[in-house]
Design a protein around this motif. Structure first.
Motif, mmCIF file in Angstrom:
data_model
loop_
_atom_site.group_PDB
_atom_site.id
_atom_site.type_symbol
_atom_site.label_atom_id
_atom_site.label_comp_id
_atom_site.label_asym_id
_atom_site.label_seq_id
_atom_site.Cartn_x
_atom_site.Cartn_y
_atom_site.Cartn_z
ATOM 1 N N GLN A 1 1.164 -1.189 0.458
ATOM 2 C CA GLN A 1 0.279 0.151 -0.205
ATOM 3 C C GLN A 1 0.898 0.744 -0.214
ATOM 4 O OE1 GLN A 1 -1.983 -0.681 3.778
ATOM 5 N NE2 GLN A 1 -4.125 -2.425 2.362
ATOM 6 N N HIS A 2 1.648 1.046 0.897
ATOM 7 C CA HIS A 2 2.867 2.606 1.041
ATOM 8 C C HIS A 2 3.690 3.149 -0.197
ATOM 9 C CE1 HIS A 2 2.262 3.379 4.882
ATOM 10 N NE2 HIS A 2 2.000 2.227 5.101
ATOM 11 N N GLU A 3 4.157 1.436 -0.904
ATOM 12 C CA GLU A 3 4.544 1.232 -2.538
ATOM 13 C C GLU A 3 3.684 2.103 -3.585
ATOM 14 O OE1 GLU A 3 6.786 -1.126 -5.493
ATOM 15 O OE2 GLU A 3 5.900 -2.419 -4.095
ATOM 16 N N ALA A 4 2.692 1.835 -3.403
ATOM 17 C CA ALA A 4 1.615 2.701 -4.449
ATOM 18 C C ALA A 4 1.379 3.871 -3.784
ATOM 19 C CB ALA A 4 0.104 1.900 -3.870
ATOM 20 N N GLN B 1 2.728 7.295 -6.413
ATOM 21 C CA GLN B 1 2.166 8.119 -6.923
ATOM 22 C C GLN B 1 2.009 9.514 -6.374
ATOM 23 O OE1 GLN B 1 -1.872 7.155 -4.962
ATOM 24 N NE2 GLN B 1 -2.943 6.468 -6.498
ATOM 25 N N ILE B 2 3.503 9.452 -5.300
ATOM 26 C CA ILE B 2 3.687 10.764 -4.475
ATOM 27 C C ILE B 2 5.205 11.055 -5.947
ATOM 28 C CG2 ILE B 2 5.535 11.653 -2.804
ATOM 29 C CD1 ILE B 2 3.786 10.275 -0.952
ATOM 30 N N SER B 3 5.899 10.301 -6.017
ATOM 31 C CA SER B 3 7.285 10.045 -6.996
ATOM 32 C C SER B 3 6.702 10.547 -8.183
ATOM 33 C CB SER B 3 7.470 9.712 -7.531
ATOM 34 O OG SER B 3 8.944 9.005 -8.211
ATOM 35 N N TYR C 1 5.496 18.013 -11.400
ATOM 36 C CA TYR C 1 5.730 19.205 -10.641
ATOM 37 C C TYR C 1 6.727 19.723 -11.763
ATOM 38 C CZ TYR C 1 6.476 23.110 -7.459
ATOM 39 O OH TYR C 1 6.511 24.115 -7.011
ATOM 40 N N THR C 2 8.183 19.427 -11.355
ATOM 41 C CA THR C 2 9.243 20.216 -11.383
ATOM 42 C C THR C 2 9.439 20.153 -13.003
ATOM 43 O OG1 THR C 2 10.215 17.783 -11.906
ATOM 44 C CG2 THR C 2 10.705 18.394 -10.164
ATOM 45 N N VAL D 1 15.127 19.129 -10.001
ATOM 46 C CA VAL D 1 14.337 18.095 -9.035
ATOM 47 C C VAL D 1 14.196 18.097 -8.261
ATOM 48 C CG1 VAL D 1 16.613 16.934 -10.911
ATOM 49 C CG2 VAL D 1 17.149 17.785 -8.346
ATOM 50 N N ASN D 2 14.171 19.539 -7.474
ATOM 51 C CA ASN D 2 14.143 20.018 -6.282
ATOM 52 C C ASN D 2 11.986 19.984 -5.434
ATOM 53 O OD1 ASN D 2 12.939 20.917 -3.486
ATOM 54 N ND2 ASN D 2 15.654 21.226 -3.055
ATOM 55 N N PRO D 3 11.209 19.294 -5.679
ATOM 56 C CA PRO D 3 9.865 19.725 -5.153
ATOM 57 C C PRO D 3 9.669 21.180 -4.443
ATOM 58 C CG PRO D 3 10.365 18.022 -3.682
ATOM 59 C CD PRO D 3 11.649 18.021 -4.756
ATOM 60 N N TRP D 4 10.542 21.712 -3.467
ATOM 61 C CA TRP D 4 10.708 22.840 -2.911
ATOM 62 C C TRP D 4 10.461 23.911 -4.264
ATOM 63 C CZ3 TRP D 4 7.375 22.221 0.996
ATOM 64 C CH2 TRP D 4 7.644 20.787 1.594
ATOM 65 N N THR D 5 11.589 23.843 -5.441
ATOM 66 C CA THR D 5 12.000 25.017 -6.349
ATOM 67 C C THR D 5 9.927 25.724 -6.716
ATOM 68 O OG1 THR D 5 13.493 23.277 -6.634
ATOM 69 C CG2 THR D 5 13.048 25.487 -8.319
#
Length: 122
Positions: free
Chosen positions: A19-22, A26-28, A34-35, A106-110
């Motif tokens: 479940q966490h892998e899925a 999705q987050i990845s 986003y980048t 590559v940084n999602p905070w950018t």
């Protein structure tokens, strides 16, 4: 804990991991999207900047560009000052033997504001 209890607990943990892998996948994917979006915004900013030229349309989140009239030393001096002023970390690179700059987003905070601050120094 009995062997049967351990097997049951292991099966539960394996299910939780799946479940966490899925969710992580999705987050990845969202981070990659986003980048790429931020890279497209960088392209717009570079095209609108009077002193910059986009080297090529990016296919990923790498945006390569040049500063009109600059030589290798100009790029390095600018990069060093940008880092010293703690605005950003953009190192000179080269393409076909000519000096360039590139954003590797590559940084999602950018965010777009970060890129604007950097480009304002050019």
């Amino acid at each position: 804990m009995t062997v049967e209890q351990m097997k049951k607990r292991l099966a539960e943990l394996q299910q939780t991991a799946k479940q966490h892998e899925a969710v992580l996948l999705q987050i990845s994917g969202a981070i990659q999207e986003y980048t790429m979006l931020i890279a497209k915004k960088a392209v717009e900013l570079i095209k609108a900047h009077p002193n910059l030229e986009l080297l090529m349309e990016p296919e990923l989140s790498i945006v390569a560009f040049t500063r009109k009239g600059w030589q290798k030393e100009d790029y390095q001096k600018w990069s060093d000052q940008l880092l010293a002023d703690q605005i950003g970390f953009v190192t000179p690179s080269s393409h076909e033997g000519k000096p360039i700059l590139r954003f590797a987003i590559v940084n999602p905070w950018t965010n777009v504001d970060d890129l604007e601050k950097i480009l304002d120094t050019l």
